[in-house]
Design an enzyme around this catalytic site. Structure first.
Site, PDB file in Angstrom:
ATOM      1  N   ARG A  15       1.223  -1.042  -0.037  1.00 37.03           N
ATOM      2  CA  ARG A  15       0.200   0.186   0.378  1.00 37.03           C
ATOM      3  C   ARG A  15       0.959   1.105  -0.375  1.00 37.03           C
ATOM      4  O   ARG A  15       2.170   1.225   1.000  1.00 37.03           O
ATOM      5  CB  ARG A  15      -0.649  -0.240   1.416  1.00 37.03           C
ATOM      6  CG  ARG A  15      -1.985  -1.328   1.263  1.00 37.03           C
ATOM      7  CD  ARG A  15      -2.830  -0.533   0.581  1.00 37.03           C
ATOM      8  NE  ARG A  15      -4.268  -1.507   0.067  1.00 37.03           N
ATOM      9  CZ  ARG A  15      -4.269  -3.057  -0.587  1.00 37.03           C
ATOM     10  NH1 ARG A  15      -3.330  -3.486  -1.622  1.00 37.03           N
ATOM     11  NH2 ARG A  15      -4.723  -3.604  -0.323  1.00 37.03           N
TER      12      ARG A  15
ATOM     13  N   GLU B 201      -2.377   8.359  -5.757  1.00 35.44           N
ATOM     14  CA  GLU B 201      -2.562   7.614  -6.944  1.00 35.44           C
ATOM     15  C   GLU B 201      -3.639   8.547  -7.850  1.00 35.44           C
ATOM     16  O   GLU B 201      -4.492   8.211  -7.704  1.00 35.44           O
ATOM     17  CB  GLU B 201      -2.304   5.750  -7.297  1.00 35.44           C
ATOM     18  CG  GLU B 201      -1.816   5.359  -6.694  1.00 35.44           C
ATOM     19  CD  GLU B 201      -1.940   4.209  -6.332  1.00 35.44           C
ATOM     20  OE1 GLU B 201      -2.484   3.603  -6.611  1.00 35.44           O
ATOM     21  OE2 GLU B 201      -1.019   3.128  -5.634  1.00 35.44           O
TER      22      GLU B 201
ATOM     23  N   HIS C  61       0.490   0.481 -10.478  1.00 35.35           N
ATOM     24  CA  HIS C  61      -0.300   0.108  -9.337  1.00 35.35           C
ATOM     25  C   HIS C  61      -0.737  -1.455 -10.620  1.00 35.35           C
ATOM     26  O   HIS C  61      -2.027  -1.855 -10.734  1.00 35.35           O
ATOM     27  CB  HIS C  61      -1.445   0.897  -9.483  1.00 35.35           C
ATOM     28  CG  HIS C  61      -2.263   0.297  -7.373  1.00 35.35           C
ATOM     29  ND1 HIS C  61      -3.112   0.656  -6.446  1.00 35.35           N
ATOM     30  CD2 HIS C  61      -2.195  -0.849  -7.394  1.00 35.35           C
ATOM     31  CE1 HIS C  61      -3.379  -0.234  -5.843  1.00 35.35           C
ATOM     32  NE2 HIS C  61      -3.067  -0.935  -6.542  1.00 35.35           N
TER      33      HIS C  61
END
Length: 322
Positions: free
Chosen positions: A242, A271, A290
């Site tokens: 994370r 993000e 990601h």
């Protein structure tokens, strides 16, 4: 009555291949399917509020307030490595059943982690770029290394951490260990993997550290200046867990100060990563957007796991044509 399944996504491009496939499989199993893309913090779209089951994207937080928009909700499928984006207490209060489906993504995240480790130590990205630019330079080995003989630490020893650990054994590291305060000492029976009782000891003992922990109040910014100060100079850090577990400014200082020889990340504090973010151009950083948990084979397996879970909840929905 057909049970209604709704997928709540944040990144429409990321799911453009998943959604049609998921819709085909779940509708063929007898379920009605809807997918609506949301912005972060946006309330559920009216088109999904009558759902009996929701499948939320990691970036779409399922709070008690969000759950209130689903009067018919009976179940939640969580097809992610973790479920810190779901208020489990609120789910329990509503009596909503849920099922965690971590295995499909855990395979891909684990493989991506090993790939990034090797790329960091071998400086593969610069070598690839050199070849693309037409060069043929074979003396680019200064500062490169291997996993063999390294002391490797894993922070977070759940599904992914354990899979990464198993894969790393074949590289014959000098030592392999983990730190996870939520895993009891007698829960892991593996003489080849050491259990560290505290984070500082792991950081001071390992030159390659890989993060695989959930985001909690205790793990947020866990890797900060103080934590990084315990690393041996020239260490490597990877984060496929994370983004908010790591203080990115502290990582920048550690890279520039020589504590870190390299940093690899698939997740970030904010993000998408800004176009001018320092990580994009730092020579000792590897970034991916990601996607560590995504391959098409993962999507196929994930949807099959979703279908199996739904049919276990609603066996009467099984379609005769499957």
């Amino acid at each position: 009555m057909r049970k209604r399944v709704a997928r709540l996504t944040i990144s429409p491009r990321q799911f453009q291949q998943l959604v049609p496939f998921e819709q085909k499989i779940l509708e063929s199993a007898g379920f009605a399917y809807t997918c609506v893309h949301h912005e972060k913090g946006e309330i559920p779209h009216p088109a999904v509020r009558d759902a009996h089951v929701i499948i939320p994207n990691t970036s779409y937080a399922i709070s008690a307030e969000v759950l209130a928009y689903f009067p018919n909700l009976e179940g939640i499928l969580i097809p992610n490595s973790g479920y810190d984006h779901v208020d489990m207490a609120a789910v329990a209060d509503r009596g909503i059943r849920w099922q965690h489906l971590p295995v499909p993504r855990s395979i891909d995240v684990s493989e991506s982690t090993i790939m990034m480790m090797l790329d960091l130590l071998r400086k593969s990205s610069s070598i690839y770029q050199s070849m693309e630019q037409g060069h043929w330079v074979r003396n680019q080995i200064r500062g490169t290394g291997r996993l063999h003989g390294k002391d490797i630490g894993i922070i977070g020893y759940g599904v992914i951490g354990r899979r990464v650990s198993g894969m790393l054994k074949s590289f014959e590291p000098r030592s392999l260990g983990y730190y996870d305060p939520f895993v009891a000492a007698d829960e892991v029976y593996d003489h080849a993997v050491q259990r560290y009782s505290d984070l500082k000891t792991l950081l001071s003992s390992c030159s390659v550290v890989s993060l695989h922990c959930s985001l909690t109040t205790s793990s947020q910014n866990m890797i900060d200046d103080e934590a990084l100060s315990h690393l041996q100079p020239g260490s490597y850090l990877l984060n496929t867990a994370r983004g908010k577990v790591v203080d990115e400014s502290a990582v920048q200082r550690a890279l520039n100060g020589g504590i870190l020889a390299g940093y690899a990340a698939d997740v970030f504090q904010d993000e998408p990563l800004g176009a001018n973010h320092w990580m994009r151009s730092h020579p000792q950083v590897l970034c991916t957007p990601h996607i560590a948990g995504y391959t098409f084979e993962m999507l196929e397996q994930l949807v099959e796991h979703e279908r199996t879970a739904l049919i276990s909840w609603y066996p009467e929905m099984r379609s005769s044509d499957r």
